[in-house]
Design a protein around this motif. Sequence first.
Motif, short mmCIF file in Angstrom:
data_model
loop_
_atom_site.label_atom_id
_atom_site.label_comp_id
_atom_site.label_asym_id
_atom_site.label_seq_id
_atom_site.Cartn_x
_atom_site.Cartn_y
_atom_site.Cartn_z
N MET A 1 -17.46 -3.43 0.52
CA MET A 1 -17.99 -3.94 1.22
C MET A 1 -18.45 -3.28 2.19
O MET A 1 -17.79 -2.28 2.52
CB MET A 1 -16.42 -4.95 1.89
N ALA A 2 -19.75 -3.70 2.44
CA ALA A 2 -20.25 -3.31 3.78
C ALA A 2 -20.69 -4.71 4.71
O ALA A 2 -21.73 -5.84 4.00
CB ALA A 2 -21.56 -2.35 3.40
N ALA A 3 -19.98 -5.24 5.70
CA ALA A 3 -20.68 -6.38 6.13
C ALA A 3 -21.23 -6.22 7.68
O ALA A 3 -21.19 -5.50 8.42
CB ALA A 3 -19.37 -6.69 6.52
N ILE A 4 -22.31 -7.38 7.60
CA ILE A 4 -23.07 -7.84 8.89
C ILE A 4 -21.96 -8.95 9.08
O ILE A 4 -22.18 -10.38 9.06
CB ILE A 4 -23.86 -8.07 8.60
N ASN A 5 -21.62 -8.95 10.95
CA ASN A 5 -20.83 -9.90 11.42
C ASN A 5 -21.57 -10.93 12.22
O ASN A 5 -21.94 -10.23 12.99
CB ASN A 5 -19.25 -9.13 12.00
N LEU A 6 -21.33 -12.24 12.10
CA LEU A 6 -22.23 -12.89 13.28
C LEU A 6 -21.40 -14.18 14.23
O LEU A 6 -20.67 -14.68 12.54
CB LEU A 6 -23.67 -13.59 12.75
N TYR B 1 -15.18 -8.80 13.13
CA TYR B 1 -15.03 -7.71 13.29
C TYR B 1 -14.46 -6.48 13.38
O TYR B 1 -14.11 -5.31 12.50
CB TYR B 1 -16.62 -7.76 13.90
N LEU C 1 -12.32 -6.46 9.98
CA LEU C 1 -13.15 -5.74 9.35
C LEU C 1 -12.75 -3.98 9.51
O LEU C 1 -12.15 -2.82 8.56
CB LEU C 1 -14.36 -5.85 9.26
N VAL D 1 -13.76 -1.11 6.95
CA VAL D 1 -14.79 -1.66 6.07
C VAL D 1 -16.37 -0.89 6.62
O VAL D 1 -16.26 -1.69 8.01
CB VAL D 1 -15.16 -3.30 5.50
N GLU D 2 -17.51 -0.37 6.33
CA GLU D 2 -18.55 -0.79 6.90
C GLU D 2 -19.01 -1.98 7.44
O GLU D 2 -18.92 -3.04 6.34
CB GLU D 2 -19.49 -0.30 6.25
N CYS D 3 -19.33 -2.04 8.83
CA CYS D 3 -19.40 -3.66 9.38
C CYS D 3 -20.13 -3.51 10.71
O CYS D 3 -20.63 -1.90 11.63
CB CYS D 3 -18.63 -4.07 9.46
N ALA D 4 -21.86 -3.88 10.74
CA ALA D 4 -21.99 -3.77 12.24
C ALA D 4 -22.35 -5.80 12.77
O ALA D 4 -22.25 -6.35 12.26
CB ALA D 4 -23.35 -4.53 11.43
N GLN D 5 -21.85 -5.75 14.19
CA GLN D 5 -21.77 -7.00 14.69
C GLN D 5 -23.29 -7.25 14.82
O GLN D 5 -23.74 -6.40 15.77
CB GLN D 5 -20.88 -6.45 15.35
N LEU E 1 -27.61 -1.49 8.58
CA LEU E 1 -26.96 -0.93 7.49
C LEU E 1 -27.49 -1.40 6.10
O LEU E 1 -26.86 -2.47 6.01
CB LEU E 1 -25.61 -1.67 8.14
N GLN F 1 -26.33 -0.60 3.24
CA GLN F 1 -26.23 -0.91 2.02
C GLN F 1 -25.16 -2.19 2.04
O GLN F 1 -24.06 -2.60 1.66
CB GLN F 1 -24.43 0.49 1.37
N ALA F 2 -25.43 -2.60 3.36
CA ALA F 2 -24.54 -4.37 3.55
C ALA F 2 -25.47 -5.44 2.36
O ALA F 2 -25.87 -5.47 2.46
CB ALA F 2 -25.72 -5.53 4.63
N ASN F 3 -23.38 -5.39 1.53
CA ASN F 3 -23.96 -6.43 0.93
C ASN F 3 -22.74 -8.22 0.83
O ASN F 3 -23.63 -8.50 0.58
CB ASN F 3 -23.69 -5.94 -0.17
N ILE F 4 -23.15 -8.59 2.40
CA ILE F 4 -22.38 -9.81 3.08
C ILE F 4 -22.82 -10.02 4.22
O ILE F 4 -22.03 -9.21 5.23
CB ILE F 4 -20.81 -9.66 2.58
N ALA F 5 -22.85 -11.16 4.96
CA ALA F 5 -23.29 -11.50 5.53
C ALA F 5 -22.15 -12.46 6.31
O ALA F 5 -20.94 -13.48 5.08
CB ALA F 5 -24.49 -12.51 5.75
N VAL F 6 -20.99 -12.25 7.02
CA VAL F 6 -19.73 -12.81 7.45
C VAL F 6 -19.74 -13.93 9.01
O VAL F 6 -20.18 -12.96 9.68
CB VAL F 6 -18.45 -12.11 8.04
N ILE F 7 -20.10 -15.00 8.79
CA ILE F 7 -21.14 -15.85 9.68
C ILE F 7 -20.37 -16.95 9.99
O ILE F 7 -19.32 -17.73 9.64
CB ILE F 7 -22.11 -16.75 9.20
N SER F 8 -19.31 -17.10 11.40
CA SER F 8 -18.36 -18.12 12.34
C SER F 8 -19.44 -18.34 13.35
O SER F 8 -18.83 -18.61 14.09
CB SER F 8 -17.89 -16.76 12.18
N LEU F 9 -20.36 -18.79 13.33
CA LEU F 9 -21.24 -19.14 14.89
C LEU F 9 -20.79 -20.43 14.61
O LEU F 9 -20.75 -21.23 13.76
CB LEU F 9 -22.88 -18.80 14.61
#
Lengths: 58, 519
Positions: free
Chosen positions: A12-17, A23, A26, A31-35, B111, B113-121
Motif C-alpha cells: 500500500m502507498a497512500a495519499i491522505n486527505l 496518516y 498508516l 506504509v508509505e504515505c503523503a499527507q 509519491l 508509487q501511490a495506489n490509494i487515496a484515503v479521504i476524510s474531508l
Amino acid sequence: MSKITELLNQDMAAINLGLERFYDDLKAQRVECAQVNWKPPAANQDKIASLLAGLKDR
Amino acid sequence: MPTFCNVKRNTYFDSVTLMIISNQLKEIDGAAEVLAGMATDLNKELAENLGLMTSDIRALEANDFFLAVQAHDAAVFTEVTQTLETLLKKKSSSETGDYRPPTTASAVRNLPQANIAVISLPGQYAAAEAEKALDEGLHVMLFSDGVSLADELRLKQKAHEKGLLVMGPDCGTAILGGTALCFANAVRRGKIGIVGASGTGIQEVSTLIDKFGGGVSHAIGTGGRDLKAEIGGIMMLDAIDALGKDEGTEVLVIISKPPAAEITAKIFDKLRTVPKKVVVHFLGSDEMEDADFTFGKSLEDTACKAVLLAEGKEPEDFVGFTAPLAEIDRTVEAQAAKLGETQPYLRGLYSGGTLAYEALLLLAAEGMDCYSNIPLKSEYKLENAAVSRENTIIDFGEDEFTVGKPHPMIDATSRQEAILKEAADPTVGIILFDVVLGYGAHENIAGEMVSAIQKARTQYAAEQREIVFVGFVCGTEGDRQGLEKSESLLRESGVVVFPSNAQAVRFAQKLLEAKKAGG
C-alpha cells in the motif's frame, strides 16, 4: 489482472486527505504515505473562475 | 461573563484534532466555555449556541480558524491561548516534518508509487477530491459521509470504468493486504476475504475470525448505500470479482443489511461465478437458504463458519456461549440476585452502529422490542435519543451525537455522560456496551468507560442499588490498546465481559428473563 486484484497484491502507498490520525496510523504501520496540506477552496473561487473564463474568451 | 477570541485567517486544522484540543482546553481552571474550530457554518452556529459569538468570528470564512473563550479573567484567556499553541506545536512536531504537498496531483508526483487515496474531508468537499484521485488513477477509500447519492453513483461508475475501487462514502473500515485503513483492527493475516457494507460489522467479524484462530486476506468496505437499488451494488460486485481471483483468499464473507431483492439476486449470481467457499450474512434475514452458500446467523456465527470452512471443516451454527452453559446459568443467577424488583430495564450504549443494530435484532428475535434512535420498527423510535424509554439501545455514532463532536470510538464523553444518566434511573438494571479497539480509536476506551462506571457506582451505591454492567471488546491482541488489557480493565471494575456482541446481548437477555421469572 484487474487493477483491484493488482492493488491486493501490492504494498500500500497512500495519499491522505483529512484526518491526520489516519496518516499517523498508516505511518505506524510503515506504509508509505503523503499527507496533503488540504485547505477548503476559497469562498470566492467560483467568482474568480468565472472571471478567468471571461478573460480566456476575449 | 466576557468572551475573548483569537483568529488565524487561512489556517486549516482538521476537525478531530480541534475537537480533542478543545476538550483539553476546557479542563483549564476558570475557562467557562471554550471553542477552537474552523469558522464553518456549523461551528459558527455552535459558537452562537454556546454564547461565544463575536463580530470578529461572524466575519470569518470556512478556511479561517478561531478560538473563543468565556472567562472572568483575561489571564485565563492568555493561559488557554498558550496551551492551544503548545498543543498545536506538539501535534506538528509529532508529524516528523514530512513535506506536505498542497494537492493530490502534487502528492502523486511526490509519491509516484501511490495506489490509494484515503479521504476524510468534510462531506461537501469529499466527492470532488475523490474524483481528482480517480483521475490520478488512485483507488479511493472515502471515509467522509455527507456525500450525495448522485455523487456516489457518479464516482462508482467512473471507478468501475477505470477498474478502480471506491470504498464508501461513509466507509469506516478496510484491511488491504494486511494494512488497516481508518477504523480497522490489527487482525492476523489468513485465507478469509471480507466484503462488507458496514464498518463495525467488518470490525466485529474480522476480530472474531482472529479470536477463533483464523486470519483475513483482505477486507473491503463498500459504504452502507452500495447495495441500495440506486447504486446497484457496483463496488460489492467489483470487490467480489477481485477477491474471487485473489489467490490468497479461500473463503469469502459478505456482510450487509438485507439489500433490495434485485440486488440480492445480482450478488448471488456473481458469487456463483467465484471459485471460493462463501458465507453470507445479511443482518436480520437469517432464514435465507441457498444450497451454494453458507449463511451466518450473527456476526459471530459468520466469523465462526468462515474459520471452519477455511480449515476445511463443515460449518456449524454458533448461537450460544463460549463458556459452558452451566457456568453462564450460575453467572445469570448471581447477577440477577443483585437487582431489585423495580429494575426491569436494559439500556444498551453502543459506539458501533452495526453492533447496536445487531443487538436490536438479537433481542427482537427473543420477543423483546427495544426503543432506539435506529429502531427496527418505527413505533419504537425515540422522540429524543437523549431520553431512553423502557428497554433502549442507542447508537452513539448517529448524527444527533456526532455533529460538531468526535465519534464515540475516538472520544467516550457522550457515553460516559450516558452511563451516569442511565445509572441514575432507578428502573435500570442492566447497562450493555461495546468497546471497540484498533486504529483510529481512542488509546484507552476501556479505561474511559471504567472511570464513568466507577463514578456511577458511588452514586447508586448510596441509594442501596446495584446495576449489572455487561460488555465486550471488539479488538485483537495486536491492537495497540490490547484485547486482554482492555478486557481485564473491565472485569476488574465488575463488568461481566463476553467475547462478542452476540454473547453479551444473549446474556443480557437471559438476565432480564431470569429477573422477570424470579421477580
